[in-house]
Design an enzyme around this catalytic site. Sequence first.
Site, PDB file in Angstrom:
ATOM      1  N   LYS A 167       0.939  -1.072   0.092  1.00 45.63           N
ATOM      2  CA  LYS A 167      -0.223   0.102  -0.068  1.00 45.63           C
ATOM      3  C   LYS A 167       0.893   1.205  -0.085  1.00 45.63           C
ATOM      4  CE  LYS A 167      -4.131   0.198   0.426  1.00 45.63           C
ATOM      5  NZ  LYS A 167      -5.372   0.265  -0.373  1.00 45.63           N
TER       6      LYS A 167
ATOM      7  N   SER B  22       0.211 -10.088  -0.841  1.00 45.87           N
ATOM      8  CA  SER B  22       0.084  -8.648  -0.657  1.00 45.87           C
ATOM      9  C   SER B  22       0.433  -7.930   0.629  1.00 45.87           C
ATOM     10  CB  SER B  22      -1.454  -8.206  -1.223  1.00 45.87           C
ATOM     11  OG  SER B  22      -2.182  -8.796  -0.608  1.00 45.87           O
TER      12      SER B  22
HETATM   13  C1  LIG Z   1      -3.049  -6.901   1.970  1.00 54.11           C
HETATM   14  C2  LIG Z   1      -3.931  -6.236   1.071  1.00 54.11           C
HETATM   15  N1  LIG Z   1      -4.104  -6.883   0.032  1.00 54.11           N
HETATM   16  C3  LIG Z   1      -5.106  -6.579  -0.986  1.00 54.11           C
HETATM   17  C4  LIG Z   1      -5.715  -5.476  -1.006  1.00 54.11           C
HETATM   18  C5  LIG Z   1      -6.805  -4.646  -1.852  1.00 54.11           C
HETATM   19  O1  LIG Z   1      -6.032  -3.723  -2.685  1.00 54.11           O
HETATM   20  P1  LIG Z   1      -7.290  -2.808  -3.376  1.00 54.11           P
HETATM   21  O2  LIG Z   1      -7.959  -1.864  -2.322  1.00 54.11           O
HETATM   22  O3  LIG Z   1      -6.047  -1.796  -4.003  1.00 54.11           O
HETATM   23  O4  LIG Z   1      -7.930  -3.660  -4.193  1.00 54.11           O
HETATM   24  C6  LIG Z   1      -5.372  -4.593   0.253  1.00 54.11           C
HETATM   25  C7  LIG Z   1      -6.028  -3.187   0.640  1.00 54.11           C
HETATM   26  O5  LIG Z   1      -5.903  -2.465   1.653  1.00 54.11           O
HETATM   27  C8  LIG Z   1      -4.314  -5.099   1.422  1.00 54.11           C
HETATM   28  O6  LIG Z   1      -4.474  -4.463   2.526  1.00 54.11           O
END
Ligand SMILES: Cc1ncc(COP(=O)(O)O)c(C=O)c1O
Length: 582
Positions: free
Chosen positions: A130, A384
């Site tokens: 992020k 992520s």
């Molecule tokens: C760990 C994680 N993965 C995925 C996402 C999803 O991202 P987006 O809101 O850009 O789709 C987030 C959003 O905060 C996140 O914190």
Amino acid sequence: MEALCFTPHVTFRHNDVTKRKRSVTVTATVLRTPQKQSQSPSPATSPVLKVSPASLQYESGHLGAVPDHKVEECDGALSEMEYLTNILSSNRVYDVAIESPLSLAPKLSERLGVNVWLKREDLQPVFSFKLRGAYNMMAKLPKEQLEKGVICSSAGNHAQGVALAAKTLGCDAVIVMPVTTPRIKSDAVKRLGATVELVGDSYDEAQAYAKNKGEKENRTFIPPFDHPDIIMGQGTVGMEIVRQMQGPIHAIFVPVGGGGLIAGIAAYVKRVSPEVRIIGVEPADANAMALSLHHGKRVVLDQVGGFADGVAVKEVGSETFRLCRELIDGVVLVSRDAICASIKDMFEEKRSILEPAGALALAGAEAYCKFYGLKDINVVAITSGANMNFDRLRLVTELANVGRQREAVLATFMPETPGSFKQFAELIGKMNITEFKYRYESPEKQALVLYSVGLHTKFELQSMVERMESYQLKTIEFTNNDMVKDHLRHLMGGRTNVENELLCRFVFPERPGALMKFLHAISPRWNISLFHYRAQGEMGANVLVGIQVSSSELDEFRYHATNLGYEYELETDNEAFQLLMR
Ligand SMILES: Cc1ncc(COP(=O)(O)O)c(C=O)c1O
């Protein structure tokens, strides 16, 4: 503060001796339900379609919600080329972010027969991608604007991204978080030098406050996903994958919340390597993007599952939706159990613990490769984030084996006579029992045992159930029943037929006073016959409640339950409840 303000493992089952009546005045306040990272409402001219996550479900691994690839002409929208060139020149992101490794997951690859590559965004400073988007947007602000400071609302990874970006750029940051935010998260943001303000019970309230304060103080509002600069910052993940990967890529799996990450990755990858599939992954109960693509317009979820809190979004962004509709290949939906199994896989692979949203793409990649029987291809999954709430690990370990179909949850009925337990154990045979619950009820009633067994193959389970049935021991599988896994397996202690008992599942906000507020609304009027809460480290606490309500009072009950403002669902007809508890 993850537990409600009472003992984290509370179990209370009605019996005739413990009648509980309280004479407290009913106070009902309407609260808005928790909602993370939603966007500003759509213009009044186009009423927003409210839909339930259950209205679009398909088999795990199936590529659904395939968009119509319509290119919307919007005034002022950036062109494909502008996205591409801006991502290519987003070098400043590396002031704060690392170029994260793209590494093979050898064990998983061997098991699946495909090469699974992990894009390790969980290794970023602040443990998620992020910060890329937040920094990209903030670094582009003119100096005079930056000097006035920034503001955002978030209880999660965006907050830490903004705080770190502000620290690096030397600007003042206010992060507005709902009062229900766990201390560990607000402390992490404070440690990065930002000012934390705790406002409102839900993300919506925090966001409204932050926007207002931003306007009054001339601070720039930094949104979590729906802004071209945020999307371009996240797009640098796609740019790195293309640079790092040697062979052809079949698909990149991306977790989807508001859609910033997938929109950015698609905006880059589809321009330079259009043959690579860009596949979104959402939890089956937080499928706002899948539903929006399915309807061909943005929709709002009437409720959203909070387990993968990073992606618990009721409405995706307008710019992120525009890009996803045009560019991505579809969305795979996965269960909570499958996410837990992928957290375990990652631990076994790299000894790292991902947060649920962080493991979402891995779960989607695995389900997709199995569903389509793919072999010898390269797939990339974005891991992520790793901001795991420690309290949630208990639930993750409980569900991980179920998610990989290595454990099954079952109930068997048998005569309440000497010797039947032994016969049951013989029929289980060599299978490993991992959990077992039994309590004597009465000589007239059949005995009921609730248990879990470890599995090597699905066939093993089938033949055990057949063995049971051939001895008239009725056996039911509850592996996919969340209510059994969350509540009933912890409650089993004899069945009681309580008169007029309604069974409800409430989502309590995790904050002091939540239980008292519930009791004020419900308890003086009706008797509570069952109560089970077990802290799961979720956005809201999942509480199972039995309440004695006669049929003539049902409307009145619904009125009070709705006015309470907590999300709730009636579960009286759940087959598991009827069988295990009555
Ligand atoms: C760990 C994680 N993965 C995925 C996402 C999803 O991202 P987006 O809101 O850009 O789709 C987030 C959003 O905060 C996140 O914190």
